[in-house]
Motif scaffolding. Structure first.
Motif, PDB file in Angstrom:
ATOM      1  N   THR A 517      -0.168   8.202 -22.193  1.00 16.79           N
ATOM      2  CA  THR A 517      -0.407   9.277 -21.214  1.00 16.79           C
ATOM      3  C   THR A 517       0.461   9.159 -19.969  1.00 16.79           C
ATOM      4  O   THR A 517       0.291   9.944 -19.026  1.00 16.79           O
ATOM      5  N   ILE A 524      -5.084  17.949 -18.588  1.00 21.12           N
ATOM      6  CA  ILE A 524      -5.024  19.304 -19.183  1.00 21.12           C
ATOM      7  C   ILE A 524      -6.403  19.932 -19.345  1.00 21.12           C
ATOM      8  O   ILE A 524      -6.539  21.019 -19.905  1.00 21.12           O
ATOM      9  N   VAL A 532      -9.408  15.229 -19.844  1.00 20.63           N
ATOM     10  CA  VAL A 532      -8.528  15.185 -21.001  1.00 20.63           C
ATOM     11  C   VAL A 532      -7.084  15.165 -20.510  1.00 20.63           C
ATOM     12  O   VAL A 532      -6.693  15.988 -19.672  1.00 20.63           O
ATOM     13  N   HIS A 534      -2.782  14.832 -21.374  1.00 20.74           N
ATOM     14  CA  HIS A 534      -1.712  15.026 -22.351  1.00 20.74           C
ATOM     15  C   HIS A 534      -1.043  13.686 -22.625  1.00 20.74           C
ATOM     16  O   HIS A 534      -0.863  12.870 -21.718  1.00 20.74           O
ATOM     17  N   GLU A 542       2.648  14.773 -30.096  1.00 24.57           N
ATOM     18  CA  GLU A 542       1.844  15.080 -28.916  1.00 24.57           C
ATOM     19  C   GLU A 542       0.359  14.925 -29.238  1.00 24.57           C
ATOM     20  O   GLU A 542      -0.099  15.315 -30.321  1.00 24.57           O
ATOM     21  N   ALA A 544      -3.883  14.730 -27.359  1.00 26.84           N
ATOM     22  CA  ALA A 544      -4.778  14.945 -26.221  1.00 26.84           C
ATOM     23  C   ALA A 544      -5.704  13.748 -26.151  1.00 26.84           C
ATOM     24  O   ALA A 544      -6.344  13.395 -27.151  1.00 26.84           O
ATOM     25  N   LYS A 546      -8.978  12.137 -24.529  1.00 26.43           N
ATOM     26  CA  LYS A 546     -10.209  12.435 -23.793  1.00 26.43           C
ATOM     27  C   LYS A 546     -10.829  11.116 -23.339  1.00 26.43           C
ATOM     28  O   LYS A 546     -11.215  10.283 -24.158  1.00 26.43           O
ATOM     29  N   TYR A 595      -2.810  17.427 -30.438  1.00 28.48           N
ATOM     30  CA  TYR A 595      -2.663  18.283 -29.261  1.00 28.48           C
ATOM     31  C   TYR A 595      -2.705  19.751 -29.672  1.00 28.48           C
ATOM     32  O   TYR A 595      -2.040  20.169 -30.620  1.00 28.48           O
TER      33      TYR A 595
END
Length: 802
Positions: A517, A524, A532, A534, A542, A544, A546, A595
């Motif tokens: 990250t 995002i 969360v 990116h 890519e 995400a 959390k 992502y």
């Protein structure tokens, strides 16, 4: 070295001349047909008054099982005369009929019927506990028969190319009651018909309907004795018929009977589609692949006006601008295998904008592929073995392919010599003695003298035959010898290529999360679990990330974390967000997902992205349809149903190509067993989407998700949130407007009239059904998927015609 079977054949040719009376196959053949009434007394036959076909006893086709008549109280309820009696198989895991003669390479229709009729007098509660067994065509799974009605006739039908000069039909006991059968029929067909049927694949019938016929149509109207059943669906459809002759195009590959083509159904207006649907079997063995379907639609035109329509399959255009020829048989046949993720299938015929007349349909057939994924014994070898078996009247049944009894024991005699146990297929009944223990039968008459001369020769043949069976079975199937258990082996990646791609559950360290990250530099979004971020993996993918918020209670965070990991590492579907991995550091719980760059459905309807560009109606329906498929998979595609419990427009995310996927499984719950009707749990979710019945009772069911999804459907129609301050819930607001009958008062004004009115109404109707107050009045997600596909087809048809 000489071919062992060549030697056997030459020896057989010499031995057969020593037999005073050659053996004879017991056959019933009418115009190339075999018609067997199972359980009929030996040596008896009758002429069926409806078809004119001759039916004979099944003696000579099988040597196991018991004959029965159905209970007298069910006489008159049987669909066919063959239903009055049956043969049951209380012993032996695998019992096979041998249908012969057949011609290798020729095409045949084979049909089996099953009528229980309380034949055993036990008054089974079949509705509560269905009697279930499997039917195989040789080595290949054909169908699973689940009998839940004593008075109903069940039918299994397959079209197959004969691999040898006989066709084997086997009933498999799977531990859910005694298998039984009422009739077996084999009909030779032209080799040019049904070209999808080849030596390496067959097709089994799921449905066949003559849309306008008033009663069952079969032989002699259909020369191949296919069963064309009257169609009962479509209250808004019209039955039409003619008496004129229907011609055929050269090379017709189906040859539908004239009596079927002279009737049809049509809708009352061009605006009303003609559609039908079906579902894939849900009780098949786990080892059998989900069926892939072939579909045939049959039609002609009775009027000489422009009739043009498009065919949609599962909401996608299959064939366009079809113009049926006047009084000429025509059809559309699937050239690829049709599959569906949720097991629900729908076909819709929609008139084009230019059409004067609505769509028309005379008949349809739905078949599923029968996989030929097992290796059988060489056809020449089997032919030689079966010829000897028939010529010498070997009455101990081989039960199909002699090299593949699998876990089902052969019915030959078990002999032991010097500690080596083998199976010998014997021609002797117990009264003739047992060759294993050396006992001899009493000689009664001249027949005994003949046998005394012939037996030694026959024993040589049988021993040679048994040795050859073992030799060839070892050569072709080393782990399936004579009932031995298969040797376990490790599956390669190639073996598993068709299996679901389950996440390997990769665990990340907190240090890796920081690297992925870039020290949590790009936030995002944020949810109840936490923010969360990116991220990007080392290979450039890519993701995400959390992160659990430190302000949340750690117990609650851990519970949600474990629920999400458990759900997303055990299920995987193209419309569920993929879990790449997780971090289990107690102070830094994290979930790493694929992502989804285009945000959520909420963003495009009511968020910032909705202000920039309005999401078209066609896209709104498609997105919710994809989400519905993902939700339906959770409910029906998992071993135990999973309830999402927090479905809302925020949790329907959109990928690079705007494909929708359901996310956020922190509140999800799974059933504990298949018999469970609900989960007792404290109500949780998002205000405005929670099922009120669940909220009051604490009884969570899949229907609770259906309610939430219904609210999402109302969102995409209206563009409004579920809860608006100082006013009622979205459900009440829509109901009040629906009562006026003016759709424009309901629809999101940002759509600016760019939609098909029928499509809007269909979605509203679905939404109102989903949000019924009583949960048992709501549809399943499979039903919702089917209706949304229809709504999407209507909208796409409008776009095509513009």
């Amino acid at each position: 070295m000489a071919d062992p079977l060549y030697c056997l054949r030459r020896h057989f040719q010499v031995v057969r001349y020593l037999i005073s009376e050659p053996a004879v196959w017991i056959l019933s053949v009418d115009e190339g047909f075999i018609s067997i009434d199972c359980g009929l007394s030996s040596g008896t036959s009758y002429l069926d008054e409806k078809t004119g076909l001759n039916y004979t006893s099944d003696y000579g086709y099988i040597y196991t099982g018991k004959d029965h008549n159905i209970s007298a109280e069910y006489n008159g309820q049987e669909l066919f005369k063959t239903g009055l009696n049956l043969r049951s198989f209380p012993t032996g895991g695998r019992n096979c009929y041998t249908l012969s003669p057949a011609t290798t390479g020729h095409k045949y229709l084979v049909r089996a019927t099953f009528m229980h009729g309380n034949y055993d007098g036990k008054e089974h509660d079949l509705a509560r506990s269905p009697l279930t067994f499997d039917v195989y065509m040789g080595l290949h799974f054909w169908d699973r028969i689940s009998v839940n009605n004593t008075a109903k006739t069940y039918i299994a039908e397959v079209i197959v190319v004969a691999e040898v000069n006989w066709i084997s039909v086997c009933l498999m006991d799977i531990g859910n009651g005694t298998p039984f059968i009422s009739s077996l029929e084999m009909r030779q067909m032209k080799s040019s018909l049904y070209p999808v049927v080849m030596a390496n694949q067959s097709i089994a019938l799921q449905e066949r309907y003559g849309m306008g016929v008033s009663s069952l149509l079969r032989y002699p109207d259909d020369p191949y004795d296919r069963l064309w059943w009257p169609w009962q669906g479509g209250s808004r459809l019209l039955n039409i018929s003619i008496n004129e002759t229907i011609k055929r195009y050269p090379g017709d590959k189906i040859e539908v009977p004239t009596g079927v083509l002279q009737t049809a159904v049509t809708s009352s207006a061009t605006s009303i589609p003609l559609n039908f649907s079906w579902t894939a079997p849900t009780s098949w063995p786990a080892t059998v692949a989900v069926p892939a379907y072939y579909l045939n639609l049959h039609y002609t035109d009775f009027q000489q006006k422009l009739r043009e329509f498009n065919i949609y399959y599962n909401g996608f255009l299959w064939e366009g601008n079809i113009k049926p020829a006047h009084l000429i048989a025509d059809y559309r046949s699937a050239t690829v295998q049709f599959t569906s993720d949720n097991g629900f299938y729908n076909v819709c015929l929609i008139a084009t904008k230019a059409s004067v007349l609505p769509p028309i349909l005379s008949a349809y057939e739905i078949y599923y592929l029968v996989q030929h994924d097992s290796t059988m014994t060489s056809s020449e070898d089997v032919d030689a073995m079966m010829t000897i078996k028939s010529e010498y009247q070997v009455k101990k049944n081989w039960m199909g392919d002699p090299c593949v009894p699998e876990t089902y024991a052969w019915t030959g005699l078990t002999c032991q010599s010097d500690g080596i146990i083998s199976r010998v297929i014997s021609m002797y009944e117990t009264t003739n003695g047992d060759p294993c223990n050396g006992k001899s039968p009493k000689k009664k008459n001249m027949v005994g003298l003949v046998l005394a001369i012939v037996i030694p020769v026959l024993m040589v043949v049988l021993l040679v035959l048994t040795s050859l069976v073992i030799y060839f079975c070892r050569k072709q199937a080393p782990v399936r010898l004579l009932g031995c258990v298969d040797v376990p082996h490790i599956k390669s990646k190639e073996d598993c290529k068709d299996h679901i791609n389950i996440s390997d559950g990769r665990e990340f360290t907190y240090k890796e999360l920081m690297e992925i990250t870039n020290n949590f530099s790009v936030c995002i979004g944020e949810g109840g679990f936490g923010p969360v971020f990116h991220g990007r993996l080392k290979d450039g993918t890519e993701v995400a990330v959390k992160i659990h918020s430190p302000t949340s209670e750690i117990e609650k965070g851990m519970t949600e974390f474990l629920a999400e990991v458990e759900s997303l590492t055990t299920v995987h579907h193209r419309h569920l967000v993929f879990l790449v991995g997780y971090c289990t550091n107690k102070n830094h719980l994290a979930l790493i997902y694929e992502y989804m760059p285009n945000g959520s459905l909420y963003d495009h309807i009511r968020g910032k992205k909705a202000v920039i560009q309005t999401l078209r109606w066609c896209d709104r329906v498609r997105i919710t349809l994809e989400a519905a498929q993902g939700l339906d998979y959770l409910h029906t595609g998992c071993v135990l149903p999973i309830i999402h419990r927090d479905l809302k427009s925020h949790n329907i995310l959109l990928g690079h190509d705007m494909v929708a996927k359901i996310s956020d499984f922190g509140l999800s719950k799974s059933y504990f067993n298949v018999a469970q009707s609900h989960i007792s749990v404290t109500a949780a979710g998002t205000i405005g989407y929670i099922d009120p019945e669940y909220c009051l009772s604490g009884r969570l069911t899949t229907s609770s998700d259906v309610f939430s999804f219904g609210v999402v459907l109302l969102e995409i129609v209206t563009g409004e949130p579920p809860i608006v301050p100082t006013t009622v819930h979205i459900l009440q607001r829509v109901k009040e407007k629906v009562s006026t009958g003016n759709i424009e008062t309901i629809v999101d004004p940002r759509l600016d009239g760019d939609y098909d009115v029928s499509s809007i109404w269909k979605v509203v109707d679905i939404a109102l059904l989903c949000t019924k107050e009583a949960s048992d009045e709501r549809p399943t997600m499979s039903m919702v998927v089917a209706q949304l596909k229809d709504a999407l087809a209507l909208e796409e048809a409008r776009n095509i015609n513009q």
